[in-house]
Design a protein around this motif. Structure first.
Motif, PDB file in Angstrom:
ATOM      1  N   ASP A  58      32.741  44.134  43.968  1.00 28.48           N
ATOM      2  CA  ASP A  58      33.056  42.702  43.903  1.00 28.48           C
ATOM      3  C   ASP A  58      33.383  42.151  45.284  1.00 28.48           C
ATOM      4  N   ASP A  59      34.105  42.957  46.070  1.00 30.47           N
ATOM      5  CA  ASP A  59      34.498  42.506  47.403  1.00 30.47           C
ATOM      6  C   ASP A  59      33.319  42.466  48.370  1.00 30.47           C
ATOM      7  N   THR A  60      32.421  43.444  48.253  1.00 28.61           N
ATOM      8  CA  THR A  60      31.336  43.553  49.230  1.00 28.61           C
ATOM      9  C   THR A  60      30.180  42.586  48.969  1.00 28.61           C
ATOM     10  N   ASP A  61      29.944  42.215  47.704  1.00 28.42           N
ATOM     11  CA  ASP A  61      28.797  41.339  47.429  1.00 28.42           C
ATOM     12  C   ASP A  61      29.195  39.893  47.140  1.00 28.42           C
ATOM     13  N   ALA A  62      30.438  39.536  47.524  1.00 31.77           N
ATOM     14  CA  ALA A  62      30.914  38.145  47.384  1.00 31.77           C
ATOM     15  C   ALA A  62      30.852  37.645  45.948  1.00 31.77           C
ATOM     16  N   TRP A  63      31.144  38.510  45.017  1.00 38.00           N
ATOM     17  CA  TRP A  63      31.155  38.134  43.600  1.00 38.00           C
ATOM     18  C   TRP A  63      32.194  37.054  43.330  1.00 38.00           C
ATOM     19  N   HIS A  64      33.323  37.110  44.060  1.00 40.60           N
ATOM     20  CA  HIS A  64      34.381  36.130  43.857  1.00 40.60           C
ATOM     21  C   HIS A  64      33.921  34.729  44.248  1.00 40.60           C
ATOM     22  N   VAL A  65      33.124  34.659  45.303  1.00 42.09           N
ATOM     23  CA  VAL A  65      32.610  33.359  45.738  1.00 42.09           C
ATOM     24  C   VAL A  65      31.732  32.753  44.655  1.00 42.09           C
ATOM     25  N   PHE A  66      30.915  33.591  44.023  1.00 45.91           N
ATOM     26  CA  PHE A  66      30.068  33.113  42.939  1.00 45.91           C
ATOM     27  C   PHE A  66      30.904  32.620  41.765  1.00 45.91           C
ATOM     28  N   LEU A  67      31.975  33.343  41.444  1.00 45.06           N
ATOM     29  CA  LEU A  67      32.814  32.951  40.309  1.00 45.06           C
ATOM     30  C   LEU A  67      33.492  31.605  40.544  1.00 45.06           C
ATOM     31  N   CYS A  68      33.805  31.327  41.801  1.00 43.14           N
ATOM     32  CA  CYS A  68      34.465  30.052  42.119  1.00 43.14           C
ATOM     33  C   CYS A  68      33.557  28.854  41.837  1.00 43.14           C
ATOM     34  N   THR A  69      32.252  29.072  41.831  1.00 45.05           N
ATOM     35  CA  THR A  69      31.297  27.984  41.585  1.00 45.05           C
ATOM     36  C   THR A  69      30.661  28.086  40.201  1.00 45.05           C
ATOM     37  N   CYS A  70      31.141  29.017  39.394  1.00 42.85           N
ATOM     38  CA  CYS A  70      30.538  29.266  38.077  1.00 42.85           C
ATOM     39  C   CYS A  70      31.446  28.716  36.982  1.00 42.85           C
ATOM     40  N   PRO A  71      30.866  28.078  35.955  1.00 45.72           N
ATOM     41  CA  PRO A  71      31.691  27.499  34.893  1.00 45.72           C
ATOM     42  C   PRO A  71      32.231  28.516  33.885  1.00 45.72           C
ATOM     43  N   SER A  73      34.555  31.102  32.065  1.00 45.52           N
ATOM     44  CA  SER A  73      35.998  31.276  32.044  1.00 45.52           C
ATOM     45  C   SER A  73      36.387  32.618  32.660  1.00 45.52           C
ATOM     46  N   LEU A  74      37.453  32.606  33.465  1.00 45.73           N
ATOM     47  CA  LEU A  74      37.928  33.849  34.059  1.00 45.73           C
ATOM     48  C   LEU A  74      38.408  34.827  32.994  1.00 45.73           C
ATOM     49  N   LYS A  75      38.891  34.310  31.871  1.00 49.36           N
ATOM     50  CA  LYS A  75      39.324  35.196  30.787  1.00 49.36           C
ATOM     51  C   LYS A  75      38.149  36.012  30.267  1.00 49.36           C
ATOM     52  N   ILE A  76      36.986  35.387  30.161  1.00 47.77           N
ATOM     53  CA  ILE A  76      35.788  36.098  29.703  1.00 47.77           C
ATOM     54  C   ILE A  76      35.357  37.137  30.734  1.00 47.77           C
ATOM     55  N   VAL A  77      35.442  36.763  32.011  1.00 50.00           N
ATOM     56  CA  VAL A  77      35.072  37.687  33.084  1.00 50.00           C
ATOM     57  C   VAL A  77      35.965  38.924  33.061  1.00 50.00           C
ATOM     58  N   VAL A  78      37.277  38.697  32.946  1.00 46.33           N
ATOM     59  CA  VAL A  78      38.229  39.805  32.924  1.00 46.33           C
ATOM     60  C   VAL A  78      38.040  40.664  31.674  1.00 46.33           C
ATOM     61  N   LEU A  79      37.879  40.017  30.515  1.00 45.34           N
ATOM     62  CA  LEU A  79      37.691  40.766  29.270  1.00 45.34           C
ATOM     63  C   LEU A  79      36.429  41.610  29.319  1.00 45.34           C
ATOM     64  N   SER A  80      35.373  41.085  29.912  1.00 46.20           N
ATOM     65  CA  SER A  80      34.121  41.837  30.036  1.00 46.20           C
ATOM     66  C   SER A  80      34.322  43.096  30.874  1.00 46.20           C
ATOM     67  N   ARG A  81      35.055  42.964  31.970  1.00 44.88           N
ATOM     68  CA  ARG A  81      35.320  44.131  32.817  1.00 44.88           C
ATOM     69  C   ARG A  81      36.157  45.159  32.051  1.00 44.88           C
ATOM     70  N   TYR A  82      37.118  44.701  31.284  1.00 47.78           N
ATOM     71  CA  TYR A  82      37.931  45.614  30.483  1.00 47.78           C
ATOM     72  C   TYR A  82      37.070  46.365  29.461  1.00 47.78           C
ATOM     73  N   ILE A  83      36.130  45.663  28.845  1.00 44.20           N
ATOM     74  CA  ILE A  83      35.249  46.297  27.878  1.00 44.20           C
ATOM     75  C   ILE A  83      34.407  47.385  28.543  1.00 44.20           C
ATOM     76  N   VAL A  84      33.909  47.092  29.734  1.00 40.96           N
ATOM     77  CA  VAL A  84      33.104  48.073  30.472  1.00 40.96           C
ATOM     78  C   VAL A  84      33.946  49.299  30.819  1.00 40.96           C
ATOM     79  N   VAL A  85      35.134  49.075  31.359  1.00 40.54           N
ATOM     80  CA  VAL A  85      35.988  50.181  31.786  1.00 40.54           C
ATOM     81  C   VAL A  85      36.383  51.059  30.607  1.00 40.54           C
ATOM     82  N   PHE A  86      36.885  50.431  29.547  1.00 47.34           N
ATOM     83  CA  PHE A  86      37.367  51.225  28.417  1.00 47.34           C
ATOM     84  C   PHE A  86      36.213  51.797  27.591  1.00 47.34           C
ATOM     85  N   GLY A  87      35.092  51.098  27.560  1.00 48.10           N
ATOM     86  CA  GLY A  87      33.920  51.658  26.897  1.00 48.10           C
ATOM     87  C   GLY A  87      33.440  52.924  27.581  1.00 48.10           C
ATOM     88  N   THR A  88      33.466  52.911  28.925  1.00 44.52           N
ATOM     89  CA  THR A  88      33.061  54.088  29.691  1.00 44.52           C
ATOM     90  C   THR A  88      34.044  55.232  29.491  1.00 44.52           C
TER      91      THR A  88
END
Length: 217
Positions: A58-71, A73-88
């Motif tokens: 996320d830090d190296t490919d400027a993912w945060h910059v993209f999120l700042c311009t994307c509609p 919800s951060l809650k969905i973004v965070v929940l998706s990452r949690y699903i990936v981590v715990f699913g793995t």
């Protein structure tokens, strides 16, 4: 979520995953219960380490910059990452349990409950570590996971110090009086509440980080 899976697929599938699976199978067959039980703990911990590496991406490919311009919800973004981590983590624990079943069928060195216990210990311990580490990752990026990994050791240190102040025999008699169902319910409730609290904290800290612009471009 799709982005995370694509990154993990490009990095670890299929060669690295197959190599690890092949090594684990051979090691378990050669060593037996000691090998499979160890791997049933190492596998989910390795999965957590791999998925926490997504924060560095996320830090190296400027993912945060993209999120700042994307509609989105951060809650969905965070929940998706949690699903990936715990699913793995769950998938890795399932693989460890399969190794335990193979060694149990081949050698029967211990009662099957011990094979299950090591898998459950690896799963629960890794999930607890993830719940603690992820808010720190959202707070300060990949480096935050280093802080999160220290917290469980501090907790264990405090627990060890508190042991002197309680009656161990009384606590042990109470724990042994509980049925396995009580343990499963208690673990499930703790993990669910921990998941909710951790995800809420991650969303809050991530929003604060984005608002303050504390990320690498």
């Amino acid at each position: 979520m799709i982005r995370d899976f694509m990154i993990l697929k490009a990095r670890y599938l299929p060669l690295k995953t197959l190599a690890f699976a092949g090594f684990s199978f051979v090691f378990s067959v050669l060593v037996g219960f000691a090998g499979s039980s160890l791997l049933s703990v190492i596998a989910p911990l390795s999965a957590l380490s791999v998925t926490l590496g997504l924060f560095a991406t996320d830090d190296t490919d400027a993912w945060h910059v993209f999120l700042c311009t994307c509609p989105i919800s951060l809650k969905i973004v965070v929940l998706s990452r949690y699903i990936v981590v715990f699913g793995t983590i769950v998938a890795a624990s399932a693989f460890g349990f399969i190794l335990n079943l193979i060694t149990f069928a081949a050698f029967r060195e211990q009662e099957i409950i011990w094979y299950f216990a090591f898998t459950l210990a690896g799963l629960v311990g890794t999930c607890a570590s993830a719940l603690i580490s992820m808010p720190f990752c959202y707070w300060s990026g990949a480096s935050g996971s280093n802080i999160g990994q220290i917290v469980p050791f501090l907790f264990l240190g405090g627990l060890a110090a508190g042991v002197r102040a309680i009656d161990i025999r009384r606590v042990a008699s109470f724990l042994f009086a509980l049925s396995p169902l009580h343990y499963f319910i208690a673990i499930a409730v703790i993990l669910v509440l921990g998941f909710i609290a951790s995800a809420a904290a991650s969303a809050f800290l991530y929003r604060q980080r984005l608002n303050e612009g504390r990320f690498s471009r």
